[in-house]
Write an enzyme that holds these catalytic residues in place. Structure first.
Site, PDB file in Angstrom:
ATOM      1  N   TYR A 143       0.843  -1.188   0.000  1.00  0.00           N
ATOM      2  CA  TYR A 143       0.000   0.000   0.000  1.00  0.00           C
ATOM      3  C   TYR A 143       0.888   1.251   0.000  1.00  0.00           C
ATOM      4  O   TYR A 143       1.580   1.536   0.978  1.00  0.00           O
ATOM      5  CB  TYR A 143      -0.895  -0.022   1.242  1.00  0.00           C
ATOM      6  CG  TYR A 143      -2.048   0.951   1.260  1.00  0.00           C
ATOM      7  CD1 TYR A 143      -2.299   1.826   0.205  1.00  0.00           C
ATOM      8  CD2 TYR A 143      -2.913   0.984   2.345  1.00  0.00           C
ATOM      9  CE1 TYR A 143      -3.372   2.699   0.232  1.00  0.00           C
ATOM     10  CE2 TYR A 143      -3.994   1.853   2.393  1.00  0.00           C
ATOM     11  CZ  TYR A 143      -4.217   2.705   1.339  1.00  0.00           C
ATOM     12  OH  TYR A 143      -5.278   3.577   1.371  1.00  0.00           O
ATOM     13  N   LYS A 168      -1.138  -1.008  -4.229  1.00  0.00           N
ATOM     14  CA  LYS A 168      -2.336  -0.187  -4.041  1.00  0.00           C
ATOM     15  C   LYS A 168      -1.886   1.249  -3.844  1.00  0.00           C
ATOM     16  O   LYS A 168      -1.057   1.532  -2.970  1.00  0.00           O
ATOM     17  CB  LYS A 168      -3.131  -0.674  -2.825  1.00  0.00           C
ATOM     18  CG  LYS A 168      -4.402   0.134  -2.570  1.00  0.00           C
ATOM     19  CD  LYS A 168      -5.096  -0.323  -1.301  1.00  0.00           C
ATOM     20  CE  LYS A 168      -6.347   0.525  -1.054  1.00  0.00           C
ATOM     21  NZ  LYS A 168      -6.980   0.212   0.245  1.00  0.00           N
TER      22      LYS A 168
END
Length: 313
Positions: A143, A168
């Site tokens: 992330y 992400k």
């Protein structure tokens, strides 16, 4: 579980990615029965995957034993119909611990969130995520946001790392994302996944889709799955008229409302779930509940969103 099955299951999503809120009882303790209901409803509504105990699920507020219990319940509630990805974060040692707890609870993958607080260089970040990836057999999605920001070269190295299957993006720098996609495509051919992880990702998903990024998280799915699914379907079919109608009439006003308070990306979503009839409790500190007037505005906005769906029908 090897990386390939999760990659394949996420490569052709039937709907948005579901990030359930974590349910608490009146005294603030974990309410696993309500959490199970919340996850089951999301899966039944058409989620493509469940991301348990991540940002919207208040990962930061959960004790390790609470985290493990929630992931286990999410896996049970999903019943194998969709994959369950669990959050993992903090410093390297704790991230590894959470990764192993998630593996023991039956998760299909991990969302590796930024390390706690410190601002590290690229070499240190690589070492961190490599250790998280090596801790279990679970595929890892990294992330990018806040203090975990990567150069295209670093993402290419992540793509070469065993077990790391995707990135992400919670930063929103489209120039950087284009360069990342290009670098990985050039240097590490294969099925590396990308996700739009910005708050209320629908607001930016048309732009991300132009980069070839079709996967995105949907907080709105938690409390208005029909609206989230209608938007997802409009994107998949190229129905820009519907996408624009929902953006103009629902998503933009929701983003503007979300901006009225810090932490509203979580607390306003929880308020929305409660408005739709499921008492998932309040957020834990340091987050706080939305102002009463903002909850009333949210109720009116949800009603308007469903009116837009009726107009389309």
């Amino acid at each position: 579980m090897t990386p390939a099955p999760l990659t394949e299951r996420l490569s052709d999503p039937r709907g948005p990615l579901f990030f359930p809120v974590t349910a608490y009882g009146p005294g603030g303790s974990l309410d696993l029965d309500t959490y199970r209901t919340h996850v089951r409803r999301g899966v039944a509504a058409g989620a493509a995957a469940v991301f348990a105990c991540c940002g919207t699920g208040e990962f930061h507020a959960l004790l390790p034993e609470e985290f493990e219990a929630c992931v286990r319940v999410a896996v049970e509630a999903a019943e194998g119909r969709v994959p369950v990805v669990a959050g993992a974060g903090y410093g390297t040692a704790l991230a590894v611990r959470y990764a192993r707890l998630a593996a023991g609870a039956g998760a299909d993958g991990l969302l590796a969130m930024p390390p706690y607080l410190v601002v590290a260089d690229q070499e240190g970040l690589l070492r961190h995520y490599r250790e998280v990836g090596a801790a279990t057999d679970l595929p890892v999605i990294v992330y990018q946001r806040d203090n975990a920001l990567f150069t295209p070269a670093t993402v290419a190295e992540l793509a070469r790392t065993d077990g790391v299957i995707g990135l992400k993006d919670g930063l929103g720098d489209l120039d950087l994302m284009q360069r990342i996609v290009s670098a990985v495509r050039t240097e590490v051919p294969g099925d590396f996944l990308y996700f739009n992880g910005l708050p209320t990702a629908e607001q930016t998903q048309l732009a991300y889709r132009a980069l070839g990024i079709t996967l995105y998280s949907s907080a709105v799915f938690c409390f208005a799955p029909e609206i989230a699914l209608a938007f997802h379907r409009a994107l998949e079919t190229g129905d820009l008229a519907t996408a624009h109608r929902l953006l103009d009439g629902f998503y933009r006003p929701f983003v503007e409302l979300r901006a009225q308070g810090r932490g509203y990306a979580v607390s306003l979503v929880k308020a929305g779930v409660r408005l739709r009839g499921l008492d998932v409790g309040e957020v834990r500190p340091p987050l706080h509940e939305p102002a009463e007037e903002h909850v009333k505005q949210l109720a009116r906005l949800i009603e308007r969103g469903y009116e837009l769906l009726e107009e389309d029908a």
